[in-house]
Design an enzyme around this catalytic site. Structure first.
Site, PDB file in Angstrom:
ATOM      1  N   TYR A  66       0.844  -1.196   0.000  1.00  0.00           N
ATOM      2  CA  TYR A  66       0.000   0.000   0.000  1.00  0.00           C
ATOM      3  C   TYR A  66       0.886   1.257   0.000  1.00  0.00           C
ATOM      4  O   TYR A  66       1.649   1.490   0.938  1.00  0.00           O
ATOM      5  CB  TYR A  66      -0.929   0.029   1.214  1.00  0.00           C
TER       6      TYR A  66
ATOM      7  N   SER B  14     -13.304  -4.937   1.571  1.00  0.00           N
ATOM      8  CA  SER B  14     -14.233  -4.248   0.665  1.00  0.00           C
ATOM      9  C   SER B  14     -15.700  -4.587   0.943  1.00  0.00           C
ATOM     10  O   SER B  14     -16.455  -4.937   0.028  1.00  0.00           O
ATOM     11  CB  SER B  14     -13.899  -4.561  -0.796  1.00  0.00           C
ATOM     12  N   PRO B  15     -16.151  -4.482   2.202  1.00  0.00           N
ATOM     13  CA  PRO B  15     -17.556  -4.779   2.503  1.00  0.00           C
ATOM     14  C   PRO B  15     -18.527  -3.779   1.875  1.00  0.00           C
ATOM     15  O   PRO B  15     -19.726  -4.042   1.804  1.00  0.00           O
ATOM     16  CB  PRO B  15     -17.604  -4.715   4.028  1.00  0.00           C
ATOM     17  N   LEU B  16     -18.000  -2.631   1.407  1.00  0.00           N
ATOM     18  CA  LEU B  16     -18.839  -1.642   0.736  1.00  0.00           C
ATOM     19  C   LEU B  16     -18.636  -1.671  -0.777  1.00  0.00           C
ATOM     20  O   LEU B  16     -19.084  -0.765  -1.478  1.00  0.00           O
ATOM     21  CB  LEU B  16     -18.552  -0.235   1.277  1.00  0.00           C
TER      22      LEU B  16
ATOM     23  N   GLY C 221     -16.103  -1.184  -2.783  1.00  0.00           N
ATOM     24  CA  GLY C 221     -15.421  -0.050  -3.396  1.00  0.00           C
ATOM     25  C   GLY C 221     -16.212   1.241  -3.377  1.00  0.00           C
ATOM     26  O   GLY C 221     -15.941   2.153  -4.169  1.00  0.00           O
ATOM     27  N   GLY C 222     -17.186   1.352  -2.488  1.00  0.00           N
ATOM     28  CA  GLY C 222     -17.972   2.581  -2.380  1.00  0.00           C
ATOM     29  C   GLY C 222     -19.365   2.482  -2.954  1.00  0.00           C
ATOM     30  O   GLY C 222     -20.217   3.351  -2.718  1.00  0.00           O
TER      31      GLY C 222
ATOM     32  N   LEU D 162     -21.742   0.618  -2.086  1.00  0.00           N
ATOM     33  CA  LEU D 162     -22.762   0.380  -1.065  1.00  0.00           C
ATOM     34  C   LEU D 162     -22.814   1.474  -0.007  1.00  0.00           C
ATOM     35  O   LEU D 162     -23.293   1.256   1.099  1.00  0.00           O
ATOM     36  CB  LEU D 162     -22.526  -0.989  -0.416  1.00  0.00           C
TER      37      LEU D 162
ATOM     38  N   GLY E 248     -24.484   4.271  -0.737  1.00  0.00           N
ATOM     39  CA  GLY E 248     -25.769   4.914  -0.970  1.00  0.00           C
ATOM     40  C   GLY E 248     -25.674   6.307  -1.552  1.00  0.00           C
ATOM     41  O   GLY E 248     -26.696   6.941  -1.822  1.00  0.00           O
ATOM     42  N   LYS E 249     -24.436   6.781  -1.768  1.00  0.00           N
ATOM     43  CA  LYS E 249     -24.307   8.164  -2.256  1.00  0.00           C
ATOM     44  C   LYS E 249     -24.163   8.264  -3.768  1.00  0.00           C
ATOM     45  O   LYS E 249     -24.188   9.358  -4.326  1.00  0.00           O
ATOM     46  CB  LYS E 249     -23.124   8.850  -1.574  1.00  0.00           C
TER      47      LYS E 249
END
Length: 300
Positions: free
Chosen positions: A13, A164-166, A168-169, A171, A173-174
């Site tokens: 990273y 990555s539970p979202l 990559g973004g 999830l 909602g935005k």
């Protein structure tokens, strides 16, 4: 202050800078944190500066320890499988690190179920340290792990740390179909990641709309629905969140206390069926056996 005491990073990273920043941040409070990092990805142009060989592992761990300003790593993880290296060699080197006190436990990241099983078998037969954790890609939009990886981890008592539970973004909602990308967001910085021209991305926009309807019905923000969903699976030990701002962190923290009712989980299953990925490439690692060269008979 919120009770989070597990921090995950990797040597690759920002080419080591993330470990350096984390090392400075943890100075004076190292004992209060379960610290995890990873090796495998290229750390330089030399072909020996990557992979899962003993030669690289003994170098990689010293680099991580130096950058993290610590004497030990709580969880040292193999970032990806290495088809060119026998897993016994990897386990042998990691076992030595555990015995030396430089590493407390070892794990994998994005390993398919069959390789998780093979590593457990080798560890038992060769008397090596065994992998006790798997860092798997898992989210409402990335559910392939439910078919084999998560059950396999349960069978072998391997903890699962979700990355990555979202998705990559997606999830959060935005991001809405036809709406302008929020200023400063990941999508605004990397618009190709959210390009609606791809069929899977078009489908994701449509699925987000369904999740927003469910969010309104349950009075839970989509981001909390998504995080609570992955934590609900009995195989999952922890989910890695990656907030960029304090506001994002505060939006995600309440999900740890959310317990979804069976009826809500059923509704989520209706949005994305169990064991499926909306985007096939979200698996995180493609086996070399799927490359054309591996599927063609050699010609005389």
């Amino acid at each position: 202050d919120a009770g989070i005491n597990f921090v995950d990073t990797a040597d690759v990273y920002a080419a080591g800078q993330t470990e350096e920043i984390l090392g400075r941040a943890l100075k004076g409070r190292r004992d209060n944190v379960v610290l995890a990092t990873k090796f495998h990805q290229p750390m330089g142009p030399d072909p020996n500066e990557r992979g899962n060989s003993r030669r690289w592992i003994v170098r990689a761990v010293e680099g991580s320890l130096r950058r993290l300003q610590t004497d030990w790593i709580d969880l040292y993880q193999v970032h990806r499988p290495d088809p060119d290296c026998d897993i016994d060699q990897t386990l042998s080197a990691l076992t030595d690190l555990v015995r030396q006190g430089k590493v407390r436990a070892i794990g994998t990241s994005t390993f398919p179920a069959e390789q998780i099983v093979h590593a457990q078998w080798v560890a038992e037969r060769r008397q090596r340290e065994r992998f006790v954790a798997e860092q798997a890609p898992y989210s409402l939009f990335t559910r392939a792990a439910e078919a084999s990886v998560l059950p396999t981890c349960q069978q072998f008592d391997v903890g699962v740390v979700v990355w990555s539970p979202l998705n990559g973004g997606w999830l959060t909602g935005k991001y809405r179909r036809g709406a302008d990308l929020p200023a400063g967001s990941r999508a605004a910085r990397h618009p190709d990641h959210f390009d609606g021209s791809d069929d899977a991305r078009v489908r994701k926009f449509a699925l987000v709309e369904r999740l927003l309807e469910l969010s309104e019905h349950t009075a839970l923000p989509v981001i909390q629905l998504a995080l609570a969903f992955v934590l609900e699976h009995p195989a999952v030990s922890s989910a890695i969140i990656g907030p960029r701002t304090l506001r994002q962190l505060l939006d995600q923290l309440p999900a740890a206390d959310v317990q979804l009712e069976p009826a809500v989980l059923d509704q989520l299953d209706a949005v994305v069926p169990a064991g499926t990925n909306v985007t096939p490439t979200d698996v995180g690692w493609t086996p070399p056996a799927l490359e054309p060269a591996a599927r063609r008979r050699p010609r005389p």
